[in-house]
Design a protein around this motif. Structure first.
Motif, PDB file in Angstrom:
ATOM      1  N   LEU A 297      23.834  54.305  -5.486  1.00 41.01           N
ATOM      2  CA  LEU A 297      23.694  53.469  -6.675  1.00 41.01           C
ATOM      3  C   LEU A 297      24.131  54.233  -7.918  1.00 41.01           C
ATOM      4  O   LEU A 297      24.020  55.460  -7.989  1.00 41.01           O
ATOM      5  N   LEU A 298      24.587  53.483  -8.914  1.00 42.19           N
ATOM      6  CA  LEU A 298      24.949  54.025 -10.220  1.00 42.19           C
ATOM      7  C   LEU A 298      23.834  53.720 -11.200  1.00 42.19           C
ATOM      8  O   LEU A 298      23.385  52.570 -11.310  1.00 42.19           O
ATOM      9  N   TYR A 299      23.372  54.745 -11.944  1.00 34.38           N
ATOM     10  CA  TYR A 299      22.281  54.573 -12.903  1.00 34.38           C
ATOM     11  C   TYR A 299      22.816  54.708 -14.321  1.00 34.38           C
ATOM     12  O   TYR A 299      23.419  55.726 -14.683  1.00 34.38           O
ATOM     13  N   VAL A 300      22.598  53.665 -15.134  1.00 34.52           N
ATOM     14  CA  VAL A 300      23.076  53.623 -16.514  1.00 34.52           C
ATOM     15  C   VAL A 300      21.913  53.195 -17.397  1.00 34.52           C
ATOM     16  O   VAL A 300      21.237  52.195 -17.108  1.00 34.52           O
ATOM     17  N   THR A 301      21.693  53.944 -18.492  1.00 40.35           N
ATOM     18  CA  THR A 301      20.554  53.654 -19.361  1.00 40.35           C
ATOM     19  C   THR A 301      20.976  53.609 -20.822  1.00 40.35           C
ATOM     20  O   THR A 301      22.003  54.166 -21.215  1.00 40.35           O
ATOM     21  N   SER A 302      20.147  52.950 -21.610  1.00 36.59           N
ATOM     22  CA  SER A 302      20.367  52.849 -23.054  1.00 36.59           C
ATOM     23  C   SER A 302      19.025  52.520 -23.679  1.00 36.59           C
ATOM     24  O   SER A 302      18.466  51.453 -23.400  1.00 36.59           O
ATOM     25  N   SER A 331      18.152  41.195 -11.182  1.00 36.28           N
ATOM     26  CA  SER A 331      19.144  41.689 -10.238  1.00 36.28           C
ATOM     27  C   SER A 331      20.172  40.595 -10.004  1.00 36.28           C
ATOM     28  O   SER A 331      19.952  39.419 -10.343  1.00 36.28           O
ATOM     29  N   ASN A 332      21.305  40.994  -9.437  1.00 40.13           N
ATOM     30  CA  ASN A 332      22.308  40.039  -8.972  1.00 40.13           C
ATOM     31  C   ASN A 332      23.105  40.711  -7.854  1.00 40.13           C
ATOM     32  O   ASN A 332      22.687  41.753  -7.335  1.00 40.13           O
ATOM     33  N   GLU A 333      24.236  40.167  -7.510  1.00 40.36           N
ATOM     34  CA  GLU A 333      25.008  40.713  -6.395  1.00 40.36           C
ATOM     35  C   GLU A 333      25.352  42.175  -6.604  1.00 40.36           C
ATOM     36  O   GLU A 333      25.384  42.974  -5.647  1.00 40.36           O
ATOM     37  N   HIS A 334      25.608  42.574  -7.844  1.00 43.07           N
ATOM     38  CA  HIS A 334      26.081  43.931  -8.115  1.00 43.07           C
ATOM     39  C   HIS A 334      25.058  44.811  -8.824  1.00 43.07           C
ATOM     40  O   HIS A 334      25.172  46.038  -8.777  1.00 43.07           O
ATOM     41  N   ILE A 335      24.080  44.229  -9.482  1.00 45.46           N
ATOM     42  CA  ILE A 335      23.011  44.999 -10.113  1.00 45.46           C
ATOM     43  C   ILE A 335      21.819  44.978  -9.175  1.00 45.46           C
ATOM     44  O   ILE A 335      21.169  43.943  -8.980  1.00 45.46           O
ATOM     45  N   ALA A 336      21.532  46.136  -8.574  1.00 41.12           N
ATOM     46  CA  ALA A 336      20.470  46.223  -7.568  1.00 41.12           C
ATOM     47  C   ALA A 336      19.101  46.032  -8.188  1.00 41.12           C
ATOM     48  O   ALA A 336      18.237  45.352  -7.622  1.00 41.12           O
ATOM     49  N   TRP A 337      18.880  46.655  -9.350  1.00 39.49           N
ATOM     50  CA  TRP A 337      17.636  46.453 -10.072  1.00 39.49           C
ATOM     51  C   TRP A 337      17.816  46.798 -11.539  1.00 39.49           C
ATOM     52  O   TRP A 337      18.764  47.473 -11.916  1.00 39.49           O
ATOM     53  N   PHE A 338      16.874  46.325 -12.343  1.00 42.21           N
ATOM     54  CA  PHE A 338      16.981  46.410 -13.795  1.00 42.21           C
ATOM     55  C   PHE A 338      15.579  46.465 -14.380  1.00 42.21           C
ATOM     56  O   PHE A 338      14.696  45.720 -13.976  1.00 42.21           O
ATOM     57  N   GLU A 353      15.124  63.269  -4.949  1.00 38.79           N
ATOM     58  CA  GLU A 353      14.725  62.651  -3.699  1.00 38.79           C
ATOM     59  C   GLU A 353      14.654  61.141  -3.901  1.00 38.79           C
ATOM     60  O   GLU A 353      15.645  60.537  -4.307  1.00 38.79           O
ATOM     61  N   ASP A 354      13.524  60.498  -3.678  1.00 39.02           N
ATOM     62  CA  ASP A 354      13.472  59.029  -3.706  1.00 39.02           C
ATOM     63  C   ASP A 354      12.959  58.455  -5.023  1.00 39.02           C
ATOM     64  O   ASP A 354      12.749  57.246  -5.131  1.00 39.02           O
ATOM     65  N   GLN A 355      12.759  59.306  -6.030  1.00 44.29           N
ATOM     66  CA  GLN A 355      12.199  58.814  -7.286  1.00 44.29           C
ATOM     67  C   GLN A 355      13.136  59.057  -8.465  1.00 44.29           C
ATOM     68  O   GLN A 355      13.839  60.067  -8.521  1.00 44.29           O
ATOM     69  N   LEU A 356      13.106  58.105  -9.373  1.00 47.31           N
ATOM     70  CA  LEU A 356      13.777  58.251 -10.662  1.00 47.31           C
ATOM     71  C   LEU A 356      12.719  58.587 -11.698  1.00 47.31           C
ATOM     72  O   LEU A 356      11.683  57.913 -11.782  1.00 47.31           O
ATOM     73  N   TYR A 357      12.969  59.650 -12.474  1.00 51.34           N
ATOM     74  CA  TYR A 357      12.016  60.107 -13.481  1.00 51.34           C
ATOM     75  C   TYR A 357      12.592  59.877 -14.878  1.00 51.34           C
ATOM     76  O   TYR A 357      13.796  60.057 -15.103  1.00 51.34           O
ATOM     77  N   ALA A 370      13.706  55.059  -6.828  1.00 46.11           N
ATOM     78  CA  ALA A 370      15.123  55.075  -7.189  1.00 46.11           C
ATOM     79  C   ALA A 370      15.901  53.937  -6.551  1.00 46.11           C
ATOM     80  O   ALA A 370      16.845  53.411  -7.156  1.00 46.11           O
ATOM     81  N   ARG A 371      15.532  53.532  -5.342  1.00 42.69           N
ATOM     82  CA  ARG A 371      16.298  52.497  -4.650  1.00 42.69           C
ATOM     83  C   ARG A 371      15.917  51.075  -5.062  1.00 42.69           C
ATOM     84  O   ARG A 371      16.740  50.165  -5.032  1.00 42.69           O
ATOM     85  N   THR A 372      14.662  50.877  -5.477  1.00 43.20           N
ATOM     86  CA  THR A 372      14.178  49.520  -5.745  1.00 43.20           C
ATOM     87  C   THR A 372      13.780  49.274  -7.195  1.00 43.20           C
ATOM     88  O   THR A 372      13.674  48.117  -7.616  1.00 43.20           O
ATOM     89  N   GLY A 373      13.503  50.323  -7.937  1.00 44.22           N
ATOM     90  CA  GLY A 373      13.020  50.165  -9.301  1.00 44.22           C
ATOM     91  C   GLY A 373      11.523  49.919  -9.397  1.00 44.22           C
ATOM     92  O   GLY A 373      10.984  49.769 -10.501  1.00 44.22           O
TER      93      GLY A 373
END
Length: 456
Positions: A297-302, A331-338, A353-357, A370-373
């Motif tokens: 997955l690609l992670y983009v923030t603002s 979410s949609n076809e291309h955005i896994a989670w938001f 590992e499996d977490q986004l901090y 990280a995978r599901t939000g």
């Protein structure tokens, strides 16, 4: 502004280079060695090292291999290629820089340029003992544009291919310098108006034999590709954007290679020829953080602190066209989670590992799957954390967060928040740079010094 504003200058040599007899690490352009940290946030822009052996504890009297004072002001991060450490700074020929206050505040705009001559410098140190091998002044002159008091004229982090260092100084120029301090080529850059004259900060990135950089400004924004051997333009793509400060990211995913460019107007992905692949809206009014990828997955923030919209996006590869979310969709076809209100302002997020901090500027800390939000734990107060600008880094089950006062807060990874301890360094100026990690060494820049931290 047109591409013809750029002017090439003939290469020039550093007269001291022949006296240095430096050992140059020979490898093909664009190659990556596991022990090197040759761009902002290191290999793949993640800030994560799996096999680092630098110490967990340090202070001014503990585990300091070497320390070197750094003149001038620069928020750029150090990079490491082979046994060389490179940083940039801008030094006044007279007087002192106006002191920058820590934290987030109004009133830091400066509308007039100072009547002072500055030296835009690239410094090279030996990794083993910290000896300053050479200093190359890449430009001297009066500043072409003002700067916010909390920005610097050396906020862009250089990038290396193992043979050359590529240095971007926003309104001054783009430079290729070899490991002996010889300038190979120079491309002058015209001054650009940024929002409220805050100045520039987005760093360049490398992929194969191309150097990519974004200039998002109030005049005419663009993404450019430069031939690393000659400094010649390969292509330039105009962007319908105003000022942004986010470094682009080269995303090599399962389907193709993309150039990711976050933006307040639209975040966009381009192919390696500069053609638009897809885009989406929904960012906050100020975009700073660096994107990266993990788990496919690609992670983009603002996350400007004054906005209600402070999104974190996780995208799947293979998108095309406009992939913006519909109203109230997550979410949609291309955005896994938001997550609409989860992003930090200055620091980039980090996946370990499996977490986004998430490290927030004002000393809060949170985590998501990280995978599901899905929320792992909500915002926790970092005790006495105060103000953060540098992005966190991670190694060996621990997260490290450097605040603006030179304190590094060590946090345990996992499903529960736990602050382990704090490492304190002296800093008379703000500590704003994300460090470099090379095996057993941590290269950390405070406001006025460069440290090599290792077992001692």
């Amino acid at each position: 502004m047109t591409w013809s504003c750029f002017a090439m200058r003939s290469p020039r040599n550093n007269p001291l280079a022949t006296l240095l007899l430096l050992a140059i690490v020979g490898q093909p352009s664009g190659a990556t060695r596991g022990a090197d940290w040759m761009q902002l946030r290191g290999p793949n822009s993640t800030g994560v090292v799996q096999d680092a052996t630098f110490p967990e504890h340090w202070s001014e009297t503990e585990n300091i291999v070497w320390k070197q004072p750094i003149a001038g002001r620069g928020w750029s991060s150090p990079i490491v290629a082979g046994d060389r450490v490179f940083i940039t700074t801008v030094v006044r020929q007279q007087g002192e820089d106006e002191a920058a206050k820590p934290g987030l505040y109004f009133g830091g705009n400066r509308e007039e340029t100072e009547d002072v001559v500055l030296d835009w410098q690239l410094l090279c140190f030996r990794l083993g003992d910290g000896e300053l091998l050479w200093t190359e002044v890449l430009h001297s002159g009066k500043p072409p544009t003002p700067r916010h008091v909390k920005n610097s004229y050396a906020s862009e982090t250089p990038v290396s291919d193992g043979q050359h260092v590529y240095v971007l100084f926003g309104d001054v120029g783009l430079y290729s310098v070899d490991f002996q301090g010889n300038v190979v080529w120079t491309k002058e850059l015209p001054p650009c108006k940024t929002r409220y004259d805050w100045g520039t900060a987005a760093s360049p990135v490398l992929f194969e034999d191309r150097l990519y950089f974004v200039s998002d400004n109030e005049d005419a924004s663009y993404l450019a590709a430069i031939d690393t051997a000659t400094g010649d333009e390969v292509w330039r793509t105009d962007r319908d954007e105003k000022s942004n400060w986010s470094t682009p990211y080269i995303w090599q995913n399962s389907q193709r290679t993309e150039i990711i460019t976050p933006g307040t107007g639209r975040s966009r992905a381009y192919d390696l020829a500069g053609e638009l692949l897809y885009e989406w809206g929904g960012a906050s009014s100020i975009t700073i953080a660096t994107p990266y990828a993990a788990h496919g997955l690609l992670y983009v923030t603002s996350g400007y602190v004054g906005d209600k919209k402070r999104p974190i996006y996780a995208l799947r590869p293979g998108a095309s066209g406009d992939v913006s979310l519909e109203d109230d969709a997550v979410s949609n076809e291309h955005i896994a989670w938001f997550k609409p209100q989860a992003a930090p302002y200055n620091p980039s997020t980090i996946v370990y590992e499996d977490q986004l901090y998430v490290l927030y500027d004002r000393g809060l800390f949170a985590s998501y799957h990280a995978r599901t939000g899905a929320l792992v734990y909500d915002q926790q107060r970092i005790r006495n954390g105060r103000s953060f600008t540098a992005s966190p880094w991670a190694a060996n089950g621990k997260l490290y967060c450097l605040n603006e006062f030179g304190e590094t807060f060590v946090i345990k990874t996992g499903s529960e928040y736990e602050l382990l301890h704090v490492n304190q360094l002296e800093s008379k100026q703000l500590a704003m740079a994300t460090p470099a990690i090379v095996g057993s060494r941590l290269i950390l820049r405070t406001g006025d010094a460069l440290y090599c931290i290792g077992e001692k």
